[in-house]
Scaffold this motif. Sequence first.
Motif, PDB file in Angstrom:
ATOM      1  N   ARG A 117       3.213  10.655  22.548  1.00 34.00           N
ATOM      2  CA  ARG A 117       3.997  11.723  23.024  1.00 34.00           C
ATOM      3  C   ARG A 117       4.374  11.642  24.520  1.00 34.00           C
ATOM      4  N   LYS A 121      11.344  10.844  32.125  1.00 33.31           N
ATOM      5  CA  LYS A 121      12.535  11.511  32.287  1.00 33.31           C
ATOM      6  C   LYS A 121      13.143  10.685  33.451  1.00 33.31           C
ATOM      7  N   THR A 129       5.651  15.131  25.466  1.00 35.04           N
ATOM      8  CA  THR A 129       6.453  15.941  24.842  1.00 35.04           C
ATOM      9  C   THR A 129       5.485  16.305  23.385  1.00 35.04           C
ATOM     10  N   ALA A 134       9.497  19.112  26.171  1.00 32.49           N
ATOM     11  CA  ALA A 134       8.798  18.204  27.085  1.00 32.49           C
ATOM     12  C   ALA A 134       8.299  18.990  28.262  1.00 32.49           C
ATOM     13  N   HIS A 226      12.859   9.344  27.621  1.00 36.12           N
ATOM     14  CA  HIS A 226      13.431  10.593  26.817  1.00 36.12           C
ATOM     15  C   HIS A 226      14.649  10.972  26.960  1.00 36.12           C
TER      16      HIS A 226
END
Length: 277
Positions: A117, A121, A129, A134, A226
């Motif tokens: 997870r 960014k 996430t 997120a 991400h």
Amino acid sequence: MSETLPLDIDHARQTMADWPVGHTLLYTPRVASTMIPARRALEKPEYASGVVCVTEEQSAGKGRLARRWDAPFSTGLLSTTVLKAPNLPSLLGLAPMLAGVAVTEAIAELAPELRTRLALKWPNDVLITGEVGAEKVAGILAESSLRAQTLTGVLLGIGINVNQTVEQLPEPSAGMLAPTSVCLATGRTIDRTALLIALCHHLGAWLTDACTGGSALFVRWRTLLHTLGQDVIVSQPDGTRVAAGVAIDVLPDGSLVIEQADGVQTTIAAGDVTLRQ
């Protein structure tokens, strides 16, 4: 969830005494910002590369774009790592990659249930996430020092939300991701001393690659992004929009490639990314 304890600095110092990062810990229980002692350490020749400044609480900590980064006493992990020649990233853009990858791996070491997870960014946030989206668990601020156009040092400011409760986290700014902590994501208190040691271990493990081109580091960083594939808006600190479109790629120097609606591709070296609604 039990009450969080202050860092066990003696244990951390003994563990990391001969490590490339963390061999010297400059610890102050409270400080305006860990960047302040880190800047002093950068200028002092008696301190080798790999010094880490750490505190329990900051009164004037800042993240990217001058945003505040505070945490109640002994709840977060607030540090700045000092890198000096010859142990400097070969490209300045590798510095936030180094920090981002190390933070995700350190959290995963202490909370393996979060491994799949954890994400990044672009350019400098660490995310957890989930099904509802997120949330931001850590931030990175890379500051460089130049002399006669030559890179002489890099400071990696890292703030990780570790054991904060919902009430101890700030309200998210408009358009920004909501904050979370490792404790909230796992339902248990995290050993912050162990997390500090893990962070220094992973920083040191990736440092050699970062100093020699960063090819493996870049691949690892890219897999964690991400942002790729997202429909985004990139803005400057004053809010001026730089580009809007789909984030399709990143370059080895850390730049983000945006494909706009008309098919034109724009390369962005720095900025702040938000998802386009």
